[in-house]
Motif scaffolding. Structure first.
Motif, short mmCIF file in Angstrom:
data_model
loop_
_atom_site.label_atom_id
_atom_site.label_comp_id
_atom_site.label_asym_id
_atom_site.label_seq_id
_atom_site.Cartn_x
_atom_site.Cartn_y
_atom_site.Cartn_z
N ASP A 1 0.80 -1.22 0.00
CA ASP A 1 0.00 0.00 0.00
C ASP A 1 0.83 1.28 0.00
OD1 ASP A 1 0.68 -0.48 2.84
OD2 ASP A 1 -0.61 1.25 3.19
N PRO B 1 -7.51 -0.35 1.54
CA PRO B 1 -7.04 0.76 0.71
C PRO B 1 -6.63 0.33 -0.69
CG PRO B 1 -5.40 0.18 2.36
CD PRO B 1 -6.64 -0.57 2.71
N THR C 1 -7.94 2.08 -4.08
CA THR C 1 -6.98 2.48 -5.12
C THR C 1 -7.43 1.98 -6.48
OG1 THR C 1 -5.10 2.53 -3.59
CG2 THR C 1 -4.61 2.16 -5.92
N TYR D 1 -5.52 0.33 9.22
CA TYR D 1 -6.59 0.82 8.35
C TYR D 1 -7.95 0.46 8.95
CZ TYR D 1 -3.20 2.04 4.77
OH TYR D 1 -2.16 2.63 4.09
N TRP E 1 -10.11 6.56 1.31
CA TRP E 1 -10.17 5.10 1.39
C TRP E 1 -11.16 4.62 2.45
CZ3 TRP E 1 -9.11 3.23 6.15
CH2 TRP E 1 -8.28 3.98 6.99
N ASP E 2 -11.45 5.44 3.46
CA ASP E 2 -12.38 5.03 4.50
C ASP E 2 -13.80 5.53 4.24
OD1 ASP E 2 -13.43 4.04 6.90
OD2 ASP E 2 -12.89 5.85 7.99
N GLN F 1 -3.57 13.12 -0.10
CA GLN F 1 -4.68 12.24 -0.46
C GLN F 1 -5.98 13.01 -0.50
OE1 GLN F 1 -6.10 9.30 2.56
NE2 GLN F 1 -4.61 10.26 3.94
N TYR G 1 -3.14 4.97 -2.82
CA TYR G 1 -4.42 5.69 -2.88
C TYR G 1 -4.24 7.19 -3.01
CZ TYR G 1 -3.23 5.48 2.13
OH TYR G 1 -2.56 5.52 3.33
#
Length: 475
Positions: A62, A72, A76, A213, A264-265, A326, A459
Motif C-alpha cells: 500500500d 485501501p 486504489t 486501516y 479510502w475510509d 490524499q 491511494y
C-alpha cells in the motif's frame, strides 16, 4: 488564499502522467512480469497464502511497507478504474499501462474472493512488518493471511473489493469481454456476501488490522458505493433500487461519516458525485444526491460561506490528519468529475449568495494539481522523479535500501536501520510516487522519519492519474 503564479513555470502534465502510472510498478508484490520497467524491484512474497492452501500472490504494497492491506488497495483500484472510465480518452499512450496497473490488482482480488463465503482482506502482519526496515525481496516477517467470513464479516472491505471489480469491469469490457464479465459476476457475488453478512472487519481482527486501516465511519457507505458501481457497470435496477432504499443509512446511527468526506475510509462525497452522474435518482424531486454533491462542492470552495477545509498560504487544500495530499487530490478528482457533468447539463451551483460555474471547479482542481507539480512557495514537485526538485528521502523501504542488483546479500530485519537514518538520498528512485506533502505552512522537511509527509501511498496516486490526463489533454 494566495495562488502562486510564475510566468516562467510551465507544467509537463504528460511527464507527470507517465510517472504517476509508473509508480504502481514499484509497489507490485509477487512475480514481476518481463515488461517490468522499474527494474530495481524484483520478485517478492511468492508464497503468500500458502499457509491456508490458497494462492494470494500478487497485488500491491500500500505504501512504504510490505503488507498488502486490501481495504485501501481496493479503493486504489476503484479510483484507477474511475480515472479510465471518465478520463480514458485523455490517457493516450499511457492507457495500456493503466490497464496493466488495474489488472495487477483485479487478478489478485479474484484470488482473494475465489472461495464462496470467504474474502481475504490482508496479507502480512502489520505490527511485525513495521518493526523491520527491509526490502520486500528480503522480508521474513510473517505473511499471515486474514479472511472474513459469514460469522466474522467485513462488509467495508468486501464491498470496496466489489466496487473495484465492478468499476474495473467497465474498463475491460470494450476489449476483453470475457474478463470483464468475470469481474462483474464476481463483484455481484462479493456484494451479496458483504450485504447479507453485515459487520465490520475492525471487530473480526482488532489490532492486527485496525491499528493501520480501521474503518472509522461504518460500512454502509461502502455498500452503497459498491451498489452504485455495479449499477453503472450492469444497469440492473436491483442495484439502483438498493441505493435509493438505503440512502438513509449514510446518516447516523448507521454511519459516523460525513457527506463532506472522501477517501479510502469514507465514500460519502464520492457516492453523491457518482450517483449524480449515473442519474439513478432523476425522477426524485429534489435529487438528494445532487443536493449533497452541491453541499460537498460548497464545503471545498475557498470563497464559499460553508467552507469546511483549510488552505495553506500557497493555496493547497488541507484536511486534518497525515498524508494530506490524499485529500487535495481526491477532492480535486471529484471537483473535476462534477465540473464536467454539470457543464453537460448546464448547471450552476449556489453556495449561499455565491453562484459557482462548473469552470470554477475545474480551475480549483487544476490549481491543486499545479501546486503538487511545483507551482508552490518551495518551487518543488511532490512527485518523485518529476522536475529537478522533488523529495529525495521518502519513507519507503524498497526505495531507501540498496537494490538486489547493488547488494545481492540479504538484509536482515534491523540491518536496514542504517539506511533509514542515513542523511543520503534514497538510492532507488520510486518514480511517480506522490508523498504525503507539505505542512499547513507550505514547508516540507525531506525526512524518512517524517512519514506523515514523506510516505507515498497507492491511494494518493490513483485519482491523480485521471487529473493529470485531463489537464495534459486540455492544456
Amino acid at each position: 488564499m494566495v495562488l502562486i503564479s510564475k510566468a516562467s513555470w510551465s507544467p509537463d502534465y504528460g511527464d507527470a502522467l507517465s510517472k504517476t502510472i509508473l509508480f504502481f510498478e514499484g509497489q507490485r508484490s509477487g512475480k514481476l512480469p518481463p515488461t517490468q520497467r522499474m527494474t530495481w524491484r524484483k520478485d517478492s512474497a511468492l508464497r503468500d497464502g500458502f499457509q491456508m492452501n490458497v494462492d494470494l500472490v500478487g497485488g500491491y504494497y500500500d505504501a512504504g511497507d510490505n503488507v498488502k492491506f486490501n481495504f485501501p488497495m481496493a479503493f486504489t483500484t476503484t479510483m484507477l478504474a474511475w480515472s479510465v472510465v471518465d478520463f480514458g480518452p485523455f490517457l493516450g499512450s499511457e492507457l495500456q499501462h493503466t490497464h496493466e496497473a488495474i489488472q495487477w490488482a483485479t487478478d489478485y482480488f479474484l484470488k482473494c474472493t475465489n472461495i464462496p463465503g470467504l474474502v481475504f482482506v490482508q496479507v502480512g502482519d502489520g505490527s511485525k512488518d513495521h518493526n523491520c526496515w527491509e526490502r520486500p525481496e528480503d522480508m521474513d516477517t510473517p505473511r499471515t493471511s486474514f479472511a472474513v467470513n459469514t460469522t466474522n464479516p467485513g462488509s467495508e472491505v468486501s464491498a470496496e473489493i466489489a466496487a473495484a471489480l465492478a468499476a474495473s469491469s467497465i474498463v475491460f469490457r470494450s476489449f476483453n469481454t470475457i474478463y470483464a464479465a468475470h469481474l462483474l459476476s464476481r463483484a455481484r457475488a462479493v456484494f451479496d456476501f458483504a450485504n447479507t453478512y453485515q459487520g465490520s472487519y475492525n471487530h473480526a481482527f482488532g489490532h492486527s488490522i485496525c491499528y493501520f486501516y480501521c474503518d472509522y465511519n461504518g460500512y454502509q457507505d461502502e455498500l452503497l458505493w459498491a451498489a452504485a458501481w455495479i449499477y453503472r457497470a450492469s444497469r440492473q435496477s436491483y442495484y439502483s433500487d438498493y441505493v435509493l432504499k438505503n440512502l438513509h443509512k449514510l446518516d447516523p446511527p448507521y454511519s459516523k461519516g460525513s457527506m463532506l468526506e472522501f477517501g479510502w475510509d469514507s465514500k460519502h462525497a464520492g457516492i453523491n458525485i457518482l450517483v449524480s452522474k449515473a442519474r439513478i435518482a432523476d425522477h426524485l424531486k429534489p435529487n438528494p444526491f445532487m443536493v449533497n454533491a452541491d453541499k460537498f462542492i460548497c464545503s471545498v470552495l475557498p470563497d464559499s460561506p460553508t467552507k469546511s477545509v483549510s488552505y495553506s498560504p500557497g493555496g493547497l487544500l488541507f484536511k486534518p490528519g497525515g498524508s494530506n495530499l490524499q485529500h487535495s487530490i481526491g477532492f480535486s478528482f471529484l471537483l473535476l468529475v462534477y465540473a464536467r457533468y454539470t457543464t453537460i447539463i448546464n448547471k450552476t451551483i449556489h453556495c449561499g449568495d455565491i453562484v459557482i460555474k462548473p469552470s470554477r471547479l475545474a480551475q480549483l482542481a487544476k490549481h491543486q494539481v499545479d501546486y503538487i507539480l511545483g507551482d508552490n512557495p518551495l518551487n518543488m514537485s511532490y512527485i518523485v522523479g518529476y522536475s529537478n526538485k522533488y523529495p529525495q528521502k521518502i519513507h519507503h523501504r524498497g526505495s531507501s535500501l540498496p537494490s538486489i542488483d547493488a547488494y545481492p546479500s540479504k538484509l536482515q530485519c534491523h540491518e536496514g536501520s542504517f539506511y533509514f537514518f542515513s542523511s543520503k538520498p534514497n538510492p532507488n528512485i520510486l518514480e511517480g510516487a506522490v508523498v504525503g506533502g507539505p505542512d499547513m505552512n507550505d514547508k516540507y522537511k525531506d525526512s524518512r522519519a517524517d512519514f506523515p509527509h514523506s510516505e507515498p501511498a497507492t491511494y494518493i496516486n490513483a485519482p491523480l492519474v485521471g487529473l493529470v490526463a485531463f489537464f495534459n489533454y486540455t492544456r
